[in-house]
Write a protein that holds these residues in place. Structure first.
Motif, mmCIF file in Angstrom:
data_model
loop_
_atom_site.group_PDB
_atom_site.id
_atom_site.type_symbol
_atom_site.label_atom_id
_atom_site.label_comp_id
_atom_site.label_asym_id
_atom_site.label_seq_id
_atom_site.Cartn_x
_atom_site.Cartn_y
_atom_site.Cartn_z
ATOM 1 N N THR A 102 0.835 -1.200 0.000
ATOM 2 C CA THR A 102 0.000 0.000 0.000
ATOM 3 C C THR A 102 0.871 1.253 0.000
ATOM 4 O O THR A 102 1.772 1.385 0.823
ATOM 5 N N GLY A 103 0.613 2.141 -0.919
ATOM 6 C CA GLY A 103 1.297 3.427 -0.989
ATOM 7 C C GLY A 103 2.556 3.445 -1.841
ATOM 8 O O GLY A 103 3.050 4.527 -2.181
ATOM 9 N N LEU A 104 3.087 2.300 -2.193
ATOM 10 C CA LEU A 104 4.335 2.283 -2.954
ATOM 11 C C LEU A 104 4.162 2.836 -4.363
ATOM 12 O O LEU A 104 5.012 3.587 -4.849
ATOM 13 N N THR A 105 3.076 2.492 -5.018
ATOM 14 C CA THR A 105 2.811 3.031 -6.356
ATOM 15 C C THR A 105 2.678 4.544 -6.298
ATOM 16 O O THR A 105 3.219 5.264 -7.147
ATOM 17 N N GLU A 106 1.988 5.043 -5.279
ATOM 18 C CA GLU A 106 1.813 6.481 -5.120
ATOM 19 C C GLU A 106 3.157 7.177 -4.899
ATOM 20 O O GLU A 106 3.408 8.254 -5.447
ATOM 21 N N ALA A 107 4.031 6.566 -4.107
ATOM 22 C CA ALA A 107 5.343 7.155 -3.840
ATOM 23 C C ALA A 107 6.166 7.247 -5.113
ATOM 24 O O ALA A 107 6.748 8.295 -5.426
ATOM 25 N N LEU A 108 6.224 6.162 -5.861
ATOM 26 C CA LEU A 108 7.009 6.162 -7.092
ATOM 27 C C LEU A 108 6.393 7.082 -8.145
ATOM 28 O O LEU A 108 7.118 7.723 -8.917
#
Length: 117
Positions: A102-108
């Motif tokens: 959760t959140g990794l796609t948003e960070a990248l």
């Protein structure tokens, strides 16, 4: 684009500076459920970004362990780490749960959108 995910125990931190040259973005993961270590996390972040090689790099702070009931929210983490005073870098705080991604796609995506524009 160079992006480094810095982490590790204290004895490894002295080696980080060898990777700073040409870095466009920094991913800094914080255990948002361990408030006792936040002062250390804040101090390490400030120390790292004071290096001249990281001047102006983008900083994605990942507020990890958001699945735990005592985790600080991103606004709370921003306050605790004094990020609003950090005007030398473009930064964001993204809630994450590493065990399920959760959140990794948003960070990248944030890094890609900002560091490549």
């Amino acid at each position: 684009m160079h992006t480094w995910d810095i982490g590790g125990q204290e004895r490894i931190r002295a080696l980080w500076r060898h990777y700073f040259s040409g870095t466009d973005a920094l991913i800094y993961v914080v255990d948002s459920a361990d408030q006792s270590r936040l002062p250390d996390a804040k101090n390490e972040l400030l120390k790292v970004i004071s290096d001249k090689e990281l001047a102006g790099c983008y900083i994605a702070v990942l507020a990890n362990k958001q699945d735990l009931p005592n985790a600080l929210t991103p606004p709370e983490l921003i306050d605790q780490m004094g990020l609003k005073e950090l005007s030398s870098h473009n930064w964001c705080v993204i809630p994450t749960v590493a065990i399920n991604g959760t959140g990794l796609t948003e960070a990248l995506s944030w890094i890609s959108t900002n560091a490549l524009s």
